[in-house]
Motif scaffolding. Structure first.
Motif, PDB file in Angstrom:
ATOM      1  N   UNK A   1      -6.754   7.062   1.015  1.00  0.00           N
ATOM      2  CA  UNK A   1      -7.731   7.615   1.961  1.00  0.00           C
ATOM      3  C   UNK A   1      -7.202   8.847   2.701  1.00  0.00           C
TER       4      UNK A   1
ATOM      5  N   UNK B   1       2.057   1.947   0.331  1.00  0.00           N
ATOM      6  CA  UNK B   1       1.009   2.366   1.269  1.00  0.00           C
ATOM      7  C   UNK B   1      -0.246   2.762   0.496  1.00  0.00           C
ATOM      8  N   UNK B   2      -0.888   1.811  -0.153  1.00  0.00           N
ATOM      9  CA  UNK B   2      -2.008   2.172  -1.043  1.00  0.00           C
ATOM     10  C   UNK B   2      -3.194   2.761  -0.294  1.00  0.00           C
ATOM     11  N   UNK B   3      -3.506   2.206   0.858  1.00  0.00           N
ATOM     12  CA  UNK B   3      -4.684   2.687   1.573  1.00  0.00           C
ATOM     13  C   UNK B   3      -4.474   4.089   2.119  1.00  0.00           C
ATOM     14  N   UNK B   4      -3.308   4.326   2.692  1.00  0.00           N
ATOM     15  CA  UNK B   4      -3.047   5.647   3.273  1.00  0.00           C
ATOM     16  C   UNK B   4      -3.097   6.716   2.195  1.00  0.00           C
TER      17      UNK B   4
END
Lengths: 221, 221
Positions: free
Chosen positions: B193, B187-190
């Motif tokens: 961000x 879950x790179x974006x979560x």
DNA sequence: CTAGGAAACGAACGCCGTTCGTGTCAAACA
DNA sequence: TGTTTGACACGAACGGCGTTCGTTTCCTAG
């Protein structure tokens, strides 16, 4: 003392219980017989056991439904092609479709911050697409919020239509007649625009376009 | 044969039943004790009668809730001032507020085309404001559709937060911890961000701005 | 072979929405 | 005035429901 202990081997070796089979059985019942049929007792019966047995793997009925929601979201394809906007639309549409296919699951999603593995994958993918579109962090974050809310709401709406339709008559036709009978002095716009209100067309796609265009034109804060 | 028929006059002249008092009582119970407490039996008890008596004025529990929803929408102020956009925002916000103040009523609105008198008044007013903004008929019609969907969804979400919050701990804090513990590779974006995802701010107003801006930039068809 | 613990489950508790059949009582009619 | 009638009220019950408790069963580890 009346029932002789029938050997378990008499029947084809009962499948063992597990959280997964319970969730899968729940989805089957939901799809086959609707939300009202989705009771703990019914799931238990389908698995040839009693309701108490389910509580080893599932905390409440709500817990079961949450798990079912995430299982349904596993079906959402995370990749497609086209511009980032096209891919975002496709993703949102797929998520809506997945949730609306199972009556009542969308309602579960509406009141909760997503925490299921598959829901988070969708969310992560959405964030990536929004960042690809050049949005700043906060706007992207608020945008996924809004998109998720819309997806859940659209799915809930769609699911109830799919369910209630064709029983007796179309819900839209009923509303149309209701609107036609309204007093024009109290509801001037509705009576005046009645044709437009029931105009056919792909509203779902239009709604997603509205959201995307709106997001692009509305920075956070 | 055991209970002597206590004269009705012994108590302060029981108020007669009617659809209105039932609806009002339902709202009181809903506000005071929550959705789970809103049962036919409970409403009946509050009115000092048995559940069967309610069915003269109310077809089902759902019928009661629909009536309660429309009663709640009667509180929405239809007029305010400012530009048409400001008035539209105020109207949508007021409708959201009215629905979210009563747990569970928003869910009723989600699956149904609005038909209640007060819901239709809100809808009519929205249409008028959109036309004032210069939209063509079909776009305005589709826009109220979207706005109503959003209002109901936002109210449903808000209502569950109001309900579940402050019991044990904040739901947001729980989600924050959950997100913090996610594997960054899946879950790179979560994870990247996360701060933005939980950034404070007036998201509700921003969402309405997104909808309005999006509608203005997205003609139907 | 035995002890222990997890899983399974029968039975029950206290609810629920809704229906049925019977009372009650005031207004309408004769 | 006496009688009929019909809407309203409601006690009791039906067939469910989610969940819990205490016991039994069975597999595993020692």
């Amino acid at each position: 003392m009346t029932t002789p202990p029938v050997s378990r081997r008499a029947r084809p070796a009962k499948a063992p219980l597990s959280r997964d089979v319970i969730v899968r059985t729940g989805l089957e019942i939901l799809d086959r017989d609707g939300l009202d049929a989705l009771t703990m007792r019914r799931v238990a019966k389908e698995l040839d056991t009693g309701p108490a047995s389910l509580y080893v793997y599932v905390a409440h009925r709500d817990d079961l439904m949450t798990a079912m929601l995430d299982a349904a979201l596993a079906q959402v394809p995370l990749a497609s092609d086209g511009t980032w906007q096209e891919r975002l639309r496709a993703l949102a549409a797929a998520a809506t479709e997945a949730m609306s296919r199972h009556e009542g699951l969308a309602a579960v999603a509406l009141g909760a911050i997503p925490t299921g593995d598959n829901a988070l994958l969708v969310l992560d993918r959405m964030l990536a697409l929004l960042k690809e579109g050049g949005l700043d962090d906060v706007t992207a974050a608020w945008a996924v919020d809004l998109l998720f809310l819309h997806v859940a709401a659209a799915a809930a709406e769609q699911a109830t239509y799919d369910t209630k339709d064709t029983e007796e008559e179309d819900a839209i036709a009923a509303a149309d007649r209701r609107y036609a009978a309204l007093p024009a002095d109290k509801y001037p716009m509705i009576t005046g625009l009645r044709e437009a209100l029931f105009a056919p067309g792909d509203r779902a796609t239009w709604q997603l376009n509205v959201l995307i265009n709106g997001i692009l034109h509305t920075p956070a804060r």
